[in-house]
Design a protein around this motif. Structure first.
Motif, PDB file in Angstrom:
ATOM      1  N   PHE A   1       0.864  -1.174   0.000  1.00  0.00           N
ATOM      2  CA  PHE A   1       0.000   0.000   0.000  1.00  0.00           C
ATOM      3  C   PHE A   1       0.900   1.223   0.000  1.00  0.00           C
TER       4      PHE A   1
ATOM      5  N   TYR B   1      -1.454  -1.647   8.644  1.00  0.00           N
ATOM      6  CA  TYR B   1      -1.893  -2.130   9.967  1.00  0.00           C
ATOM      7  C   TYR B   1      -2.949  -3.224   9.801  1.00  0.00           C
ATOM      8  N   GLY B   2      -3.960  -2.926   8.987  1.00  0.00           N
ATOM      9  CA  GLY B   2      -5.050  -3.890   8.797  1.00  0.00           C
ATOM     10  C   GLY B   2      -4.579  -5.190   8.179  1.00  0.00           C
ATOM     11  N   ALA B   3      -3.780  -5.066   7.118  1.00  0.00           N
ATOM     12  CA  ALA B   3      -3.339  -6.261   6.393  1.00  0.00           C
ATOM     13  C   ALA B   3      -2.331  -7.069   7.218  1.00  0.00           C
TER      14      ALA B   3
ATOM     15  N   ALA C   1      -0.884 -10.936   6.849  1.00  0.00           N
ATOM     16  CA  ALA C   1      -0.190 -10.867   5.559  1.00  0.00           C
ATOM     17  C   ALA C   1       1.208 -10.256   5.706  1.00  0.00           C
TER      18      ALA C   1
ATOM     19  N   ASN D   1      -2.185   2.787   7.561  1.00  0.00           N
ATOM     20  CA  ASN D   1      -3.278   2.116   8.263  1.00  0.00           C
ATOM     21  C   ASN D   1      -3.792   0.891   7.501  1.00  0.00           C
ATOM     22  N   MET D   2      -3.642   0.899   6.181  1.00  0.00           N
ATOM     23  CA  MET D   2      -3.926  -0.314   5.407  1.00  0.00           C
ATOM     24  C   MET D   2      -2.891  -1.386   5.760  1.00  0.00           C
TER      25      MET D   2
ATOM     26  N   GLY E   1      -2.229  -7.107  10.448  1.00  0.00           N
ATOM     27  CA  GLY E   1      -3.044  -7.696  11.508  1.00  0.00           C
ATOM     28  C   GLY E   1      -3.803  -8.922  11.031  1.00  0.00           C
ATOM     29  N   ALA E   2      -4.081  -8.954   9.725  1.00  0.00           N
ATOM     30  CA  ALA E   2      -4.765 -10.105   9.140  1.00  0.00           C
ATOM     31  C   ALA E   2      -3.764 -11.186   8.727  1.00  0.00           C
TER      32      ALA E   2
ATOM     33  N   ALA F   1      -3.236 -13.678  14.174  1.00  0.00           N
ATOM     34  CA  ALA F   1      -3.830 -12.853  13.119  1.00  0.00           C
ATOM     35  C   ALA F   1      -5.357 -12.906  13.156  1.00  0.00           C
ATOM     36  N   THR F   2      -5.994 -11.803  12.774  1.00  0.00           N
ATOM     37  CA  THR F   2      -7.460 -11.749  12.708  1.00  0.00           C
ATOM     38  C   THR F   2      -7.895 -12.252  11.335  1.00  0.00           C
ATOM     39  N   VAL F   3      -8.140 -13.543  11.260  1.00  0.00           N
ATOM     40  CA  VAL F   3      -8.526 -14.154   9.986  1.00  0.00           C
ATOM     41  C   VAL F   3      -9.951 -14.705  10.044  1.00  0.00           C
TER      42      VAL F   3
END
Lengths: 260, 368
Positions: free
Chosen positions: B33, B72-74, B79, B69-70, B76-77, B203-205
């Protein structure tokens, strides 16, 4: 239903238990009495349970009163920085495109500091659900003016009422995003009456079902009250919401999918 | 062994920015990103061009605030993710980096530094050392900071970056500059898929019924819990300091004057050492490769036998503060540098060395 009838039905084995869904934890809500957040949490998580998608759902919590949403929502969650939930959700969804991803954001978070992230996520048509709780105030920090604060409305930073000629006008984010081609389903709902709650829940259900289609962003605004911030008791706040908020933020769909 | 590794590598002539981008793909980056900014836009351009042919995702964000922040999200998931920018854009990312450090998310962030402060210039600089090494965002946190000095290292450090980020659940910054980003050199690229990746258990999957929810957060409202998180982080940073310090030395064995420099400056200093040695001056170079963790101990040891230090940077004197901490008053430490996008020449560094050498037994730091 009179008490007698209810008692009678209970005796006959009528199932009146309104159970907590597994998608909510046992943690007690910290929300003020009468606040709409609790109901909004409940209908959101009931829907996830009913659709059987809890194992495929990742939520993003904001900064604001619902900053601790992940204490209550019994699913995988990320806590975003103030205003950045839509960017965080974009990151999650782009690497996990087969999961259901939602953000849950208040009006300070989404409509002020997070305006850019929100508009651009919707404009890209991110396949996420944005749940937008609009109570026209910054609740957590003690009732300051939000972009959504109504004209003449008194808050702790507009002690003489919001003077639109120098502090600007209330921002209708939902109307704004409804114009974007990336938006697939945009609706404004409320949770102040049982009927409104039913409709809001249906809207959330629609949004999750649409997310499966990969057609764009679903945006569900929930006009809510803030008894503490508005300095009212819960029933007065719901009355005030109906008399003042709803004329400016009318309920209903702003964009619905075109019929195939 | 070395020969075998080099045989597996593909030799290309590339810009530093392109080498970094290509290396990220080969290192198994899942998503990138970013936002355009000179002098690093080639990274986003290269990756968007490659995306349809290779197995990764790119998204041009609406701002650097959004891109971090993208990340952060990715991250956290679960990746493997990277973003890149240049100084003003990296300033915008500081909020996100603080959150990422606190939530302990692995990611690689490259800063192709340009001259500042402010909008500054698009020419190369090392003016972001403090920001990268001392924090930049709010709170007590550290980035692992790698400073390449060649196009080869622009590629290699992406692999090292992901490895370290995932090993320690910590953001890694590759602190480079506009010259290294723009210049072309030969680069030997490692084969694609050579860096293993496992989706981490935190991870939040999507939460299976069998486990508790995974929560990615940096919010610990009770001070006791926040303190415990801080103690944990500091312990981790100490472990990193114990295990991951990297530096290079050049002719330090008998050196009376030790040059210290990182990144592009270290290459100029290497040339200056050669010139000085030709002139009969005993000069060596210590080049920190990791800026955090910093080689304090090694510099302290060198201070035992050396007579003086000269730190060379493309800024007003930032790393020199850490050199002084390491030398701790044992020997005088001097600084020379250029600011605002100017690169010092080896001859200018040599002139400073000659000036010091002429008075080597009588140097004091007054001219600091």
């Amino acid at each position: 239903m009179s008490t007698d009838v209810l008692t009678q039905e209970l005796q006959q084995g009528f199932d009146c238990v309104y159970e907590k869904p597994d998608t909510l934890t046992d943690t007690r809500f910290h929300y003020c009495p009468g606040c709409g957040h609790g109901v909004a949490h409940r209908i959101l998580m009931e829907t996830i349970q009913e659709l059987g998608i809890a194992e495929q759902t990742v939520g993003v919590a904001p900064v604001g009163c619902s900053v601790f949403a992940y204490h209550y929502m019994n699913i995988d969650m990320q806590e975003a920085a103030h205003g950045r939930a839509c960017a965080v959700a974009t990151g999650v969804k782009r690497v996990l495109p087969d999961r259901y991803v939602f953000t849950y954001q208040g009006d300070g978070d989404l409509a002020a500091i997070g305006t850019a992230e929100t508009i651009h996520a919707v404009n890209r048509g991110e396949n996420i659900l944005i749940v937008f709780i609009n109570n026209a105030i910054y609740g957590m920090t003690g009732g300051q003016m939000a972009p959504t604060t109504l004209a003449k409305m008194v808050t702790s930073t507009t002690p003489y009422g919001r003077e639109t000629d120098w502090i600007g006008f209330p921002l209708k984010m939902t109307d704004l995003v409804a114009h974007l081609p990336g938006a697939y389903y945009v609706t404004r709902q409320a949770v102040h009456t049982p009927n409104a709650v039913r409709k809001a829940k249906k809207a959330i259900r629609n949004a999750f079902e649409y997310q499966k289609l990969n057609k764009g962003t679903c945006f569900v605004e929930i006009v809510s009250n803030c008894p503490s911030g508005w300095k009212m008791n819960p029933s007065d706040s719901n009355k005030w919401l109906e008399e003042n908020m709803l004329p400016f933020y009318p309920l209903g769909d702003l964009k619905v999918p075109e019929k195939a | 062994m070395q020969e075998q590794i080099s045989k597996e590598r593909e030799i290309r002539l590339m810009k530093g920015n392109e080498a970094l981008a290509e290396a990220a793909i080969r290192a198994g980056m899942h998503a990138y990103f970013g936002y355009p900014i000179t002098p690093q836009s080639e990274i986003l351009e290269y990756l968007t061009e490659q995306m349809p042919k290779r197995n990764f995702k790119v998204l041009q964000a609406e701002s650097e605030v959004a891109s971090i922040n993208m990340i952060y999200g990715a991250a956290g998931a679960g990746a493997r993710v990277m973003t890149t920018s240049s100084s003003p854009g990296i300033s915008l990312m500081q909020e996100g980096l603080s959150y990422i450090a606190s939530a302990e998310l692995p990611c690689v962030v490259a800063n192709v530094v340009r001259g500042g402060p402010g909008l500054g210039t698009i020419q190369p600089s090392q003016g972001d050392y403090f920001q990268a090494v001392k924090g930049g965002g709010h709170g007590d946190y550290r980035l692992i900071v790698l400073a390449p000095n060649s196009v080869q290292e622009m590629a290699d450090f992406v692999f090292d970056g992901f490895r370290l980020a995932e090993k320690y659940r910590n953001p890694v910054m590759i602190l480079t500059d506009g010259a290294l980003g723009q210049m072309m050199e030969k680069v030997a690229l490692p084969p694609e898929g050579s860096l293993e990746h496992v989706v981490p258990e935190w991870a939040t999957v999507g939460k299976p019924k069998t486990r508790e929810p995974n929560i990615i957060t940096s919010l610990f409202i009770e001070p006791e819990k926040m303190q415990a998180v801080n103690i944990h982080l500091q312990k981790k940073y100490k472990t990193i300091e114990e295990n991951e310090i990297r530096y290079e030395e050049y002719h330090t064995e008998d050196a009376e004057i030790i040059l210290t420099a990182f990144g592009l400056s270290s290459r100029l200093c290497q040339k200056a050492v050669d010139l000085a040695r030709e002139a009969g001056i005993k000069v060596g170079l210590l080049r920190p490769i990791t800026l955090f963790p910093f080689p304090y101990q090694r510099i302290s040891e060198l201070a035992h036998d050396a007579k003086a230090f000269l730190t060379v940077e493309m800024n007003a004197g930032q790393m020199v503060e850490d050199v002084r901490l390491a030398v701790n008053g044992k020997k005088p430490v001097f600084f020379t540098g250029k600011m605002g996008g100017i690169i010092p020449s080896p001859e200018e560094i040599l002139a400073k060395v000659e000036e010091m050498a002429a008075n080597i037994n009588n140097l004091t730091e007054v001219e600091r």
